[in-house]
Design an enzyme around this catalytic site. Structure first.
Site, mmCIF file in Angstrom:
data_model
loop_
_atom_site.group_PDB
_atom_site.id
_atom_site.type_symbol
_atom_site.label_atom_id
_atom_site.label_comp_id
_atom_site.label_asym_id
_atom_site.label_seq_id
_atom_site.Cartn_x
_atom_site.Cartn_y
_atom_site.Cartn_z
ATOM 1 N N CYS A 115 0.827 -1.204 0.000
ATOM 2 C CA CYS A 115 0.000 0.000 0.000
ATOM 3 C C CYS A 115 0.858 1.248 0.000
ATOM 4 O O CYS A 115 1.833 1.276 0.719
ATOM 5 C CB CYS A 115 -0.876 -0.019 1.254
ATOM 6 S SG CYS A 115 -1.855 1.437 1.478
ATOM 7 N N PRO A 116 0.627 2.317 -0.721
ATOM 8 C CA PRO A 116 -0.519 2.529 -1.599
ATOM 9 C C PRO A 116 -0.449 1.854 -2.965
ATOM 10 O O PRO A 116 -1.423 1.888 -3.691
ATOM 11 C CB PRO A 116 -0.543 4.043 -1.786
ATOM 12 C CG PRO A 116 0.501 4.629 -0.928
ATOM 13 C CD PRO A 116 1.431 3.534 -0.542
#
Lengths: 79, 397
Positions: free
Chosen positions: A16-17
């Site tokens: 993530c992201p």
């Protein structure tokens, strides 16, 4: 095609992201005529890139997939 | 065997945890930083949106275990070929092993118009004074449009832009100004939160609270005279109160070779062992490293522990694990939990999760010394994404 500015963005195995950050970053730094080759492993990248191309008016030239990666070739036609 | 010299640059949580963790019978440990104050940066959020008077700053020396030498100097040049680190004053430092943990700074020069609005309205990613400016502006706000978003695809603490708008909305609700206030959240990503799992959790909250979301919004420029922010995608938004997360950039330190850094001045590393590309004796951890995971304290912590083990000759690999606490307002929260190979979990919003976030802040100072390592070991095991996925899933494909 010899003079085209082709940039490989290797976004495989990112947490993530994730790959959309790398595409967004490459887009910020691109010029009209550039080609971005996005490599990713997260399958969500296909729908995200499609939505991104529709929004920004840029062109997805190809989407290929093998065991190791998804490769999306994008031509920047609008910035 | 003679002890080796380990030099750590940067005394944020990554550098401090590493300095405290490493086996002192193997290394002489020197920790170098231009500041001898340690700031718990996640507190900026609560200074900015809740007016917290507790700034959470301590003397770095009080956080270091015996056997760590702290040097207050500013590093100007890192020569990886010569194994030397130069400072603005005094002789250079030589090392056997080096760990760069210098973090990032805010670079407001990257976006036209940003300087003016950043100095007027503040931000909650740079320092305490900037966060206090946000609070003071929110307090004097009487109604209009509050616009919050990140100005660059890379963001320190990915949940923080949304945490800001959730807490701002809660604040205006409590002050009786909710009906007079419009909230707009913009993001360069396709949806409010980039990872689908968490997006599915927070999107209903944004709708329920009437917060408008503008996706695919990469700031191109800001026109302070027209109070308008323009995106490179061709959209624009008008503001009365803008709270914009500034672009992060690696520290302004010269490197030899210069090729170890990207154009955001982040240091290229192997994402598993955190060695600086091309070097076996130098590592980079935390926000200043180009690791494809969240820029967060949890990651700096886990990266520091990985490097400590590698330096002690043990087997260790960083898997990109994220565990970012996410305050969704009104006393509830979630966590962004994933890794390089595991998608972010659709982790629910609960009061208990926010309690955990605040508990982690309470034990922060002691955790730097490793006093909660056994608790963290259990926590990270129990919350492994592969375990949680069975229960909560990761959202749609």
């Amino acid at each position: 095609m010899a003079n085209e500015n082709r940039k490989i963005v290797d976004s495989r195995g990112t947490a993530c992201p994730g790959p959309i950050t790398d595409l967004s970053l490459a887009y910020r730094k691109s010029k009209v005529g550039d080609v971005i080759e996005l490599w990713a492993t997260d399958p969500g990248v296909k729908s995200d890139t499609k939505a991104w191309a529709e929004k920004t008016g840029n062109k997805i030239e190809s989407v290929t997939e093998d065991k190791e990666k998804i490769v999306i070739v994008i031509r920047i036609v609008r910035r | 065997m003679a002890k080796k010299n380990l030099l750590i640059i940067g005394s944020g949580d990554g550098g401090t945890i590493l300095a405290n963790s490493i086996d002192k019978s193997m290394y002489n440990v020197t920790l170098i930083d231009k500041s001898d104050k340690h700031v718990f940066q996640p507190q900026y959020l609560y200074i900015a949106f809740q007016g917290s008077k507790d700034t959470m700053v301590r003397d770095e020396k009080s956080l270091l275990k015996k056997g760590v030498t702290f040097v207050k100097k500013e590093v100007s040049r890192i020569d990886l070929n010569e194994r030397k680190v130069y400072t603005t004053k005094g002789k250079p430092h030589s090392y056997d092993k080096l760990v760069v943990a210098t973090g990032v700074t805010s670079d407001i020069s990257m976006i036209p118009g940003m300087q003016e609005i950043n100095s007027k309205y503040g931000d909650y990613h740079t320092n305490i004074a900037q966060a206090q400016k946000v609070w003071s502006n929110l307090n004097s706000f009487k109604g209009g449009t509050i616009v919050i978003g990140q100005s660059y695809p890379i963001c320190k603490c990915p949940p923080s832009p949304l945490e800001g708008i959730f807490l701002a909305e809660e604040l205006m609700h409590r002050k009786g100004l909710r009906k007079k206030t419009k909230f707009v959240f913009f993001t360069p990503y396709p949806r409010a939160y980039p990872a689908e799992g968490i997006n599915e959790v927070i999107e209903p909250l944004l709708k329920e609270r009437g917060i408008e979301v503008m996706p695919f919004f990469n700031i191109d420029r800001i026109d302070p005279a027209k109070k308008t922010i323009y995106s490179i995608e061709g959209d624009s938004v008008k503001y009365d109160l803008p709270i914009i997360v500034p672009p992060p950039k690696g520290m302004n330190i010269e490197y030899n070779p210069d090729s170890v850094r990207n154009d955001d001045r982040l240091v290229y590393v192997d994402k598993f062992n955190l060695k600086i590309k091309g070097f076996d004796d130098a590592f980079a951890i935390g926000d200043g490293a180009a690791v494809p995971t969240a820029k967060s304290g949890v990651d700096a912590h886990l990266e520091a522990k990985t490097v400590a083990r590698i330096l002690e000759g043990k087997d260790a690999k960083f898997n990109g694990r994220t565990n970012c606490p996410f305050d969704t307002g009104y006393g509830r929260g979630t966590f962004v939990i994933g890794s390089y190979d595991e998608k972010v979990i659709k982790y629910p919003v609960t009061h208990m999760n926010l309690f955990m976030k605040h508990m982690m802040a309470k034990i922060y100072w002691e955790s730097l010394k490793g006093e909660f390592d056994s608790v963290f070991d259990i926590y990270f095991k129990e919350t492994e994404p592969s375990r949680l996925e069975k229960k909560y899933g990761t959202g749609k494909e």
